[in-house]
Design a protein around this motif. Structure first.
Motif, PDB file in Angstrom:
ATOM      1  N   THR A 181      -5.058   4.128   9.443  1.00 12.10           N
ATOM      2  CA  THR A 181      -5.213   3.886   8.006  1.00 12.10           C
ATOM      3  C   THR A 181      -5.087   2.402   7.711  1.00 12.10           C
ATOM      4  O   THR A 181      -4.278   1.710   8.327  1.00 12.10           O
ATOM      5  CB  THR A 181      -4.138   4.652   7.206  1.00 12.10           C
ATOM      6  N   ASP A 182      -5.873   1.930   6.763  1.00 12.99           N
ATOM      7  CA  ASP A 182      -5.714   0.565   6.244  1.00 12.99           C
ATOM      8  C   ASP A 182      -4.705   0.622   5.098  1.00 12.99           C
ATOM      9  O   ASP A 182      -4.982   1.229   4.049  1.00 12.99           O
ATOM     10  CB  ASP A 182      -7.048   0.011   5.750  1.00 12.99           C
ATOM     11  N   ARG A 183      -3.570  -0.033   5.271  1.00 10.71           N
ATOM     12  CA  ARG A 183      -2.514   0.081   4.261  1.00 10.71           C
ATOM     13  C   ARG A 183      -1.477  -1.019   4.439  1.00 10.71           C
ATOM     14  O   ARG A 183      -1.372  -1.636   5.500  1.00 10.71           O
ATOM     15  CB  ARG A 183      -1.813   1.443   4.368  1.00 10.71           C
ATOM     16  N   TYR A 220       2.844  -1.213   3.216  1.00 17.74           N
ATOM     17  CA  TYR A 220       3.858  -0.377   2.599  1.00 17.74           C
ATOM     18  C   TYR A 220       5.234  -1.006   2.717  1.00 17.74           C
ATOM     19  O   TYR A 220       5.483  -1.893   3.539  1.00 17.74           O
ATOM     20  CB  TYR A 220       3.856   1.034   3.195  1.00 17.74           C
ATOM     21  N   GLU A 230       0.608  11.138  -4.855  1.00 17.51           N
ATOM     22  CA  GLU A 230      -0.490  10.194  -4.658  1.00 17.51           C
ATOM     23  C   GLU A 230      -1.130   9.886  -5.999  1.00 17.51           C
ATOM     24  O   GLU A 230      -1.565  10.796  -6.716  1.00 17.51           O
ATOM     25  CB  GLU A 230      -1.524  10.786  -3.697  1.00 17.51           C
ATOM     26  N   ASN A 233      -4.878   4.855  -5.124  1.00 20.20           N
ATOM     27  CA  ASN A 233      -4.664   4.407  -3.751  1.00 20.20           C
ATOM     28  C   ASN A 233      -3.193   4.204  -3.422  1.00 20.20           C
ATOM     29  O   ASN A 233      -2.869   3.667  -2.356  1.00 20.20           O
ATOM     30  CB  ASN A 233      -5.427   3.104  -3.497  1.00 20.20           C
ATOM     31  N   TRP A 234      -2.319   4.593  -4.323  1.00 17.52           N
ATOM     32  CA  TRP A 234      -0.886   4.463  -4.108  1.00 17.52           C
ATOM     33  C   TRP A 234      -0.288   5.810  -3.716  1.00 17.52           C
ATOM     34  O   TRP A 234      -0.676   6.855  -4.260  1.00 17.52           O
ATOM     35  CB  TRP A 234      -0.194   3.951  -5.374  1.00 17.52           C
ATOM     36  N   GLN A 267       3.398   3.092  -0.635  1.00 17.42           N
ATOM     37  CA  GLN A 267       2.285   2.746   0.250  1.00 17.42           C
ATOM     38  C   GLN A 267       1.063   2.433  -0.591  1.00 17.42           C
ATOM     39  O   GLN A 267       0.766   3.132  -1.573  1.00 17.42           O
ATOM     40  CB  GLN A 267       1.980   3.896   1.202  1.00 17.42           C
ATOM     41  N   ARG A 268       0.340   1.406  -0.168  1.00 20.99           N
ATOM     42  CA  ARG A 268      -0.923   1.024  -0.835  1.00 20.99           C
ATOM     43  C   ARG A 268      -2.018   1.054   0.199  1.00 20.99           C
ATOM     44  O   ARG A 268      -2.020   0.281   1.158  1.00 20.99           O
ATOM     45  CB  ARG A 268      -0.801  -0.372  -1.445  1.00 20.99           C
ATOM     46  N   ARG A 269      -2.967   1.982   0.016  1.00 25.51           N
ATOM     47  CA  ARG A 269      -4.083   2.132   0.946  1.00 25.51           C
ATOM     48  C   ARG A 269      -5.291   1.334   0.493  1.00 25.51           C
ATOM     49  O   ARG A 269      -5.515   1.152  -0.706  1.00 25.51           O
ATOM     50  CB  ARG A 269      -4.444   3.608   1.103  1.00 25.51           C
TER      51      ARG A 269
END
Length: 492
Positions: A157-159, A161, A460, A463-464, A489-491
């Motif tokens: 995943t691109d994130r 956190y 969720e 994107n958070w 988390q921020r994706r």
């Protein structure tokens, strides 16, 4: 007949051309066709015969000619029209050798699986046993190691956190029968970036910890009425950088409802070294040698170098059937790539007593200067299993997308016995019965078996992803009373 009709039609065309040139031809249909009924009939018959591809000298028996239809009208009969132009066939773009995205099947199923809560990184702590008895549950001393499942997903995943963990009474320092515990608060800043069409990722974790201080001083002086296992004017804690870790993850296989990944994690020794000093004067007990009592005078100092690199291969999986429930898990084995060194210096005089306080033996010793020993951390196995249920889903991007409940079990165990190291001692005198004559260093509990349960909720929003959870010990060997975790988390 074809020749006659063709000649008549050609003659009329020439007459028309000449008439236009001489301006004597009237603009009527009859004039256009030379005013000759016979010539018009002959041309029509020839035209039909030409359409039938018949070249004959006599009239066709079943050919019917309507005298009211002019040759001009017959010229535009459907029988005489050229075949219609077919529309061009649609062109197809040349096929390209593009590999289908592995993540296409996970948009609804696997992508709905939230991040795990995770568990403590507790492992095998370090302690002294023998003439000097002390336990140091300091996060740097192999007592807090990498748990890959924490705030993680089997899918790359691109994130970015932030994760906060509070461990109640997690770090303990003990000297003989006296001990003191402090809390551990860990803030982790992390970043994960994918590569190779999102089939692989690299994650970096940077822990900032409010932990037990790295300079530990214990005073055990019952003779003077002073007993303080953790001397400090700041509550025994400090803010410090922990051991930074890097995690490589690769997606091995993926189906509509199942994904399997694997990888390896590395923990780097970026935290501070730990210094431990002990001063004893008075009567003490030895917890690991029940019934042994002594009147001791000891001055002891040790320096633990944080030098070990840990390697953690792992497998991870996620299962999300069409129903709302899901399952995910991590299986991890952590191996120490190299030992860490400890330097010890000290001396002591121990008068052993019987149960009523009578002397039974005396032992006087000191350590050569300096004494260096190597500490080999035990190999750990972690099994992290998680289940959950999606209570609510909402496709409106301006509100929450998903609310899920989480339940997890986390099991940690050592895969080998502890490597205990003897500290060389020089004996000055030994009189009578001396029950203890050595000092060992390592994990004095030998084997470690930790079983914890976690529960929480994940929300969720766009994107958070926000996660809150609590962890409680099931098997009383984990070194904390309870744990609280929150994640943001921020994706991308």
């Amino acid at each position: 007949m074809f020749r006659r009709a063709h000649a008549s039609f050609l003659g009329c065309a020439l007459a028309l051309q000449g008439g236009i040139a001489s301006s004597h031809l009237q603009a009527t249909t009859t004039d256009y066709w030379c005013g000759e009924q016979n010539s018009a009939d002959d041309w029509a018959v020839g035209a039909v015969t030409l359409h039938d591809w018949s070249v004959s000298d006599g009239p066709t028996a079943d050919l019917a000619i309507d005298p009211d239809v002019s040759p001009a009208q017959m010229l535009y009969s459907p029988l005489m029209q050229p075949p219609a132009m077919r529309p061009p066939l649609p062109t197809r773009a040349p096929a390209t050798m593009q590999r289908p995205a592995l993540r296409s099947a996970t948009a609804i199923g696997l992508a709905s699986v939230p991040y795990m809560i995770g568990d403590t990184g507790a492992g095998s702590c370090i302690g002294f046993d023998g003439l000097v008895t002390a336990d140091l549950a300091h996060p740097t001393l192999a007592c807090s190691r990498l748990n890959i499942s924490e705030a993680n997903s089997p899918l790359p995943t691109d994130r970015v956190y932030w994760s906060y963990r509070h461990f109640q009474n997690a770090s303990r320092v003990s000297a003989y029968q006296f001990n003191e515990t402090v809390n551990l608060d860990q803030h982790t800043l992390a970043w994960e970036n994918t590569f190779w069409d999102r089939t692989g990722s690299l994650e970096i974790r940077v822990p900032i910890q409010h932990q037990m201080q790295s300079d530990i001083f214990s005073i055990i002086a019952p003779s003077f009425g002073v007993v303080d296992p953790l001397v400090s004017d700041s509550g025994g804690r400090e803010v410090a950088l922990g051991n930074v870790s890097a995690i490589f993850k690769m997606l091995l296989t993926e189906r509509e409802t199942f994904a399997l990944s694997g990888g390896v994690g590395f923990t780097l020794p970026t935290a501070r070294d730990v210094n431990y000093q002990l001063a004893v004067d008075g009567e003490v007990e030895f917890p690991n040698a029940p019934g042994v009592i002594a009147d001791e005078a000891v001055a002891f100092q040790s320096v633990f170098a944080n030098e070990t690199v840990y390697i953690s291969p792992f497998l991870a999986w996620a299962y999300a059937p069409p129903a709302r429930w899901f399952h995910q898990g991590f299986f991890q084995v952590e191996v120490a790539a190299n030992p860490s060194r400890v330097t010890v210096n000290g001396d002591g005089a121990t008068l052993f007593l019987d149960s009523v306080g009578n002397p039974i033996g005396f032992y006087d010793y000191y350590t050569p200067v300096p004494v260096r020993a190597e500490l080999f951390s035990q190999t750990l196995m972690r099994l992290n299993l998680g289940w959950g249920y999606i209570f609510s889903q909402n496709q409106n991007s301006n509100r929450y997308h998903r609310v899920a409940g989480l339940f997890e079990l986390h099991y940690t165990s050592t895969l080998q016995d502890a490597n205990l190291t003897n500290i060389p001692l020089t004996t000055q005198s030994s009189i009578g019965t001396v029950p203890l004559q050595t000092i060992t260093i390592g994990n004095q509990d030998n084997r470690v078996d930790i079983l914890n349960a976690a529960t929480g909720v994940s929300i969720e929003v766009g994107n958070w992803v926000f996660t809150n959870g609590v962890v409680a010990p099931i098997q009383n060997c984990c070194g904390f009373d309870f744990e609280y975790n929150t994640q943001v988390q921020r994706r991308f």
